[in-house]
Design a protein around this motif. Sequence first.
Motif, PDB file in Angstrom:
ATOM      1  N   SER A 137      17.766  -2.615 -17.245  1.00 36.57           N
ATOM      2  CA  SER A 137      18.481  -1.858 -16.218  1.00 36.57           C
ATOM      3  C   SER A 137      17.896  -2.109 -14.839  1.00 36.57           C
ATOM      4  CB  SER A 137      18.437  -0.358 -16.546  1.00 36.57           C
ATOM      5  OG  SER A 137      19.094  -0.082 -17.765  1.00 36.57           O
ATOM      6  N   ILE A 138      16.589  -2.221 -14.741  1.00 33.89           N
ATOM      7  CA  ILE A 138      15.952  -2.534 -13.460  1.00 33.89           C
ATOM      8  C   ILE A 138      16.423  -3.896 -12.964  1.00 33.89           C
ATOM      9  CG2 ILE A 138      13.750  -3.144 -12.375  1.00 33.89           C
ATOM     10  CD1 ILE A 138      12.443  -0.942 -14.059  1.00 33.89           C
ATOM     11  N   ASN A 139      16.495  -4.867 -13.867  1.00 33.43           N
ATOM     12  CA  ASN A 139      16.959  -6.201 -13.474  1.00 33.43           C
ATOM     13  C   ASN A 139      18.386  -6.158 -12.943  1.00 33.43           C
ATOM     14  OD1 ASN A 139      14.505  -7.266 -14.305  1.00 33.43           O
ATOM     15  ND2 ASN A 139      15.265  -7.904 -16.304  1.00 33.43           N
ATOM     16  N   VAL A 140      19.254  -5.430 -13.626  1.00 31.76           N
ATOM     17  CA  VAL A 140      20.645  -5.345 -13.191  1.00 31.76           C
ATOM     18  C   VAL A 140      20.744  -4.584 -11.869  1.00 31.76           C
ATOM     19  CG1 VAL A 140      22.920  -4.399 -13.757  1.00 31.76           C
ATOM     20  CG2 VAL A 140      21.571  -5.535 -15.523  1.00 31.76           C
ATOM     21  N   ALA A 142      13.903   4.306 -11.931  1.00 35.54           N
ATOM     22  CA  ALA A 142      13.538   4.322 -13.345  1.00 35.54           C
ATOM     23  C   ALA A 142      12.488   5.393 -13.629  1.00 35.54           C
ATOM     24  CB  ALA A 142      13.023   2.952 -13.766  1.00 35.54           C
ATOM     25  N   ALA A 143      11.474   5.441 -12.797  1.00 32.65           N
ATOM     26  CA  ALA A 143      10.409   6.428 -13.005  1.00 32.65           C
ATOM     27  C   ALA A 143      10.967   7.844 -12.913  1.00 32.65           C
ATOM     28  CB  ALA A 143       9.302   6.220 -11.969  1.00 32.65           C
ATOM     29  N   TYR A 144      11.818   8.080 -11.922  1.00 36.42           N
ATOM     30  CA  TYR A 144      12.401   9.413 -11.744  1.00 36.42           C
ATOM     31  C   TYR A 144      13.275   9.783 -12.938  1.00 36.42           C
ATOM     32  CZ  TYR A 144      14.981  13.293  -9.675  1.00 36.42           C
ATOM     33  OH  TYR A 144      15.541  14.530  -9.446  1.00 36.42           O
ATOM     34  N   VAL A 145      14.131   8.883 -13.360  1.00 35.83           N
ATOM     35  CA  VAL A 145      15.040   9.157 -14.479  1.00 35.83           C
ATOM     36  C   VAL A 145      14.263   9.438 -15.761  1.00 35.83           C
ATOM     37  CG1 VAL A 145      16.701   8.045 -16.034  1.00 35.83           C
ATOM     38  CG2 VAL A 145      17.047   7.945 -13.560  1.00 35.83           C
ATOM     39  N   LEU A 146      13.285   8.605 -16.054  1.00 35.98           N
ATOM     40  CA  LEU A 146      12.518   8.783 -17.289  1.00 35.98           C
ATOM     41  C   LEU A 146      11.773  10.116 -17.301  1.00 35.98           C
ATOM     42  CD1 LEU A 146      11.068   5.168 -17.699  1.00 35.98           C
ATOM     43  CD2 LEU A 146      12.865   6.233 -19.095  1.00 35.98           C
ATOM     44  N   ARG A 147      11.262  10.510 -16.146  1.00 32.79           N
ATOM     45  CA  ARG A 147      10.490  11.751 -16.080  1.00 32.79           C
ATOM     46  C   ARG A 147      11.385  12.989 -16.000  1.00 32.79           C
ATOM     47  NH1 ARG A 147       5.973  14.029 -17.881  1.00 32.79           N
ATOM     48  NH2 ARG A 147       5.442  15.862 -16.639  1.00 32.79           N
ATOM     49  N   GLU A 148      12.339  12.978 -15.068  1.00 37.22           N
ATOM     50  CA  GLU A 148      13.104  14.185 -14.780  1.00 37.22           C
ATOM     51  C   GLU A 148      14.233  14.441 -15.774  1.00 37.22           C
ATOM     52  OE1 GLU A 148      12.187  16.404 -12.286  1.00 37.22           O
ATOM     53  OE2 GLU A 148      10.461  15.066 -12.417  1.00 37.22           O
ATOM     54  N   ALA A 149      14.855  13.407 -16.289  1.00 33.38           N
ATOM     55  CA  ALA A 149      15.959  13.599 -17.233  1.00 33.38           C
ATOM     56  C   ALA A 149      15.495  13.567 -18.678  1.00 33.38           C
ATOM     57  CB  ALA A 149      17.034  12.541 -17.008  1.00 33.38           C
ATOM     58  N   PHE A 150      14.508  12.706 -18.966  1.00 33.33           N
ATOM     59  CA  PHE A 150      14.122  12.495 -20.358  1.00 33.33           C
ATOM     60  C   PHE A 150      12.709  12.990 -20.682  1.00 33.33           C
ATOM     61  CE2 PHE A 150      17.522   9.625 -19.382  1.00 33.33           C
ATOM     62  CZ  PHE A 150      18.344   9.709 -20.494  1.00 33.33           C
ATOM     63  N   VAL A 151      12.024  13.491 -19.677  1.00 35.15           N
ATOM     64  CA  VAL A 151      10.713  14.136 -19.840  1.00 35.15           C
ATOM     65  C   VAL A 151       9.717  13.217 -20.558  1.00 35.15           C
ATOM     66  CG1 VAL A 151       9.624  16.370 -20.293  1.00 35.15           C
ATOM     67  CG2 VAL A 151      12.104  16.240 -20.183  1.00 35.15           C
ATOM     68  N   TYR A 152       9.736  11.936 -20.211  1.00 32.37           N
ATOM     69  CA  TYR A 152       8.734  11.028 -20.769  1.00 32.37           C
ATOM     70  C   TYR A 152       7.375  11.346 -20.165  1.00 32.37           C
ATOM     71  CZ  TYR A 152      11.940   7.832 -23.154  1.00 32.37           C
ATOM     72  OH  TYR A 152      12.852   7.287 -24.025  1.00 32.37           O
ATOM     73  N   PRO A 153       6.305  11.268 -20.948  1.00 31.15           N
ATOM     74  CA  PRO A 153       4.962  11.459 -20.388  1.00 31.15           C
ATOM     75  C   PRO A 153       4.627  10.300 -19.451  1.00 31.15           C
ATOM     76  CG  PRO A 153       4.831  10.760 -22.680  1.00 31.15           C
ATOM     77  CD  PRO A 153       6.279  11.033 -22.408  1.00 31.15           C
ATOM     78  N   TYR A 154       3.760  10.573 -18.483  1.00 31.46           N
ATOM     79  CA  TYR A 154       3.427   9.546 -17.499  1.00 31.46           C
ATOM     80  C   TYR A 154       2.805   8.315 -18.146  1.00 31.46           C
ATOM     81  CZ  TYR A 154       4.567  12.602 -13.605  1.00 31.46           C
ATOM     82  OH  TYR A 154       5.236  13.393 -12.712  1.00 31.46           O
ATOM     83  N   ALA A 155       2.071   8.515 -19.223  1.00 26.51           N
ATOM     84  CA  ALA A 155       1.464   7.365 -19.894  1.00 26.51           C
ATOM     85  C   ALA A 155       2.531   6.406 -20.408  1.00 26.51           C
ATOM     86  CB  ALA A 155       0.582   7.843 -21.049  1.00 26.51           C
ATOM     87  N   GLY A 163      22.168   6.917 -21.820  1.00 25.53           N
ATOM     88  CA  GLY A 163      21.859   7.850 -20.740  1.00 25.53           C
ATOM     89  C   GLY A 163      20.876   7.270 -19.737  1.00 25.53           C
ATOM     90  N   ILE A 164      19.885   6.533 -20.220  1.00 27.66           N
ATOM     91  CA  ILE A 164      18.928   5.891 -19.316  1.00 27.66           C
ATOM     92  C   ILE A 164      19.628   4.837 -18.465  1.00 27.66           C
ATOM     93  CG2 ILE A 164      16.915   4.353 -19.207  1.00 27.66           C
ATOM     94  CD1 ILE A 164      15.866   5.766 -21.746  1.00 27.66           C
ATOM     95  N   ALA A 165      20.368   3.936 -19.133  1.00 25.81           N
ATOM     96  CA  ALA A 165      21.019   2.834 -18.424  1.00 25.81           C
ATOM     97  C   ALA A 165      22.065   3.348 -17.442  1.00 25.81           C
ATOM     98  CB  ALA A 165      21.649   1.869 -19.423  1.00 25.81           C
ATOM     99  N   TYR A 166      22.823   4.363 -17.841  1.00 24.82           N
ATOM    100  CA  TYR A 166      23.862   4.892 -16.955  1.00 24.82           C
ATOM    101  C   TYR A 166      23.260   5.507 -15.709  1.00 24.82           C
ATOM    102  CZ  TYR A 166      27.531   7.817 -15.047  1.00 24.82           C
ATOM    103  OH  TYR A 166      28.416   8.411 -14.182  1.00 24.82           O
ATOM    104  N   ARG A 167      22.208   6.290 -15.867  1.00 25.74           N
ATOM    105  CA  ARG A 167      21.575   6.905 -14.700  1.00 25.74           C
ATOM    106  C   ARG A 167      20.937   5.848 -13.793  1.00 25.74           C
ATOM    107  NH1 ARG A 167      21.404  10.725 -18.711  1.00 25.74           N
ATOM    108  NH2 ARG A 167      21.433  12.932 -18.087  1.00 25.74           N
ATOM    109  N   MET A 168      20.481   4.776 -14.384  1.00 30.78           N
ATOM    110  CA  MET A 168      19.867   3.712 -13.592  1.00 30.78           C
ATOM    111  C   MET A 168      20.896   2.943 -12.776  1.00 30.78           C
ATOM    112  SD  MET A 168      16.580   3.219 -13.677  1.00 30.78           S
ATOM    113  CE  MET A 168      16.567   1.491 -13.210  1.00 30.78           C
ATOM    114  N   LEU A 169      22.122   2.816 -13.312  1.00 27.97           N
ATOM    115  CA  LEU A 169      23.102   1.916 -12.714  1.00 27.97           C
ATOM    116  C   LEU A 169      24.314   2.612 -12.112  1.00 27.97           C
ATOM    117  CD1 LEU A 169      22.933  -0.739 -15.555  1.00 27.97           C
ATOM    118  CD2 LEU A 169      21.863  -0.892 -13.310  1.00 27.97           C
ATOM    119  N   GLY A 170      24.568   3.870 -12.494  1.00 31.00           N
ATOM    120  CA  GLY A 170      25.749   4.560 -12.000  1.00 31.00           C
ATOM    121  C   GLY A 170      27.035   3.939 -12.484  1.00 31.00           C
ATOM    122  N   SER A 171      26.963   3.202 -13.582  1.00 25.15           N
ATOM    123  CA  SER A 171      28.134   2.510 -14.121  1.00 25.15           C
ATOM    124  C   SER A 171      28.087   2.546 -15.644  1.00 25.15           C
ATOM    125  CB  SER A 171      28.170   1.052 -13.641  1.00 25.15           C
ATOM    126  OG  SER A 171      29.112   0.306 -14.378  1.00 25.15           O
ATOM    127  N   ALA A 172      29.107   3.153 -16.238  1.00 26.25           N
ATOM    128  CA  ALA A 172      29.183   3.185 -17.693  1.00 26.25           C
ATOM    129  C   ALA A 172      29.419   1.789 -18.257  1.00 26.25           C
ATOM    130  CB  ALA A 172      30.305   4.131 -18.137  1.00 26.25           C
TER     131      ALA A 172
END
Length: 305
Positions: free
Chosen positions: A74-77, A130-143, A28-37
Amino acid sequence: MHTESLDPAKALERAASAFIELRPRLFGIAYRMLGSAAEAEDILQEVWLRWQNTDRATIENPSAFLATITTRLSINVAQSAHARRESYIGPWLPEPVDTSFDPALGAERGEALELALLLLLERLTPTERAAYVLREAFVYPYAQIAEILQLSQVNARQLVSRARKRLGAERREPIDKTEHRRLMKVFVAAAQTGDVAALEDLFAADVVSTSDGNGMRGAARFPLLGGDRVARFVAAYAPRFWSGADLTWVEVNGRAGVIVPRPNSAPTLLTIEGSPQGIHHVMWIVSPAKLDAFEQSRFRGRQQI
């Protein structure tokens, strides 16, 4: 995990179990980052190889470790994806996935999953995305976001805030899944009959029609803009495109879509972006590679039942 050196077989089995459990989230993280399954699957293959070759006895939190590796790869790709898409023939749309069996695609909520929003995410930098996906989709804490991205917490918060503002300025007011499906059904009915007036009534003022075919014959090489042009384009194809077609309704990135079979040719996957103002975007997926990937995602979902 300190007994791994004593029993390599059990250690690998434990590693595989941890990876499989976390796989939906990592995908889910990688797909949202890249728009490609397809690219997301490639990322996960690399993550698995690194996980096997890591001294896992030193890893206190496998979930955090795997999420970090997935995000950074994913950021590298993503940094090289823009150049590759410039050579794509015709418009590019994100690769659709079937979400019938995993509506949020491994996330705590289904944010950043709809095709229209994935398109908007392309306008962010890879790190902002990456920051948006981690926070908004996966609710990771900012730390944790800061640790994954190797930033300060202040900078992590700024990235998420900036991404929210940029997306908020361009994102349409959303409609729920029920209304989207209703709008989609009305559109299909009007398209099947070639009713230009009915189609124009459905469209927002800024409607656009995009065909993603990567050079496939019959796929429009440029987006069509405006209610009149899009309505006439859709109506012109009514006699040969829809005639006798046995439609298959599917769930595409959390929204209704339809697969339209075509005689002597690959099928077309159709979905829309809608708002209270009507249909803003008609999306036609004609690319065989993306259609094959969508069918694979449907198959994987059925295997989970």
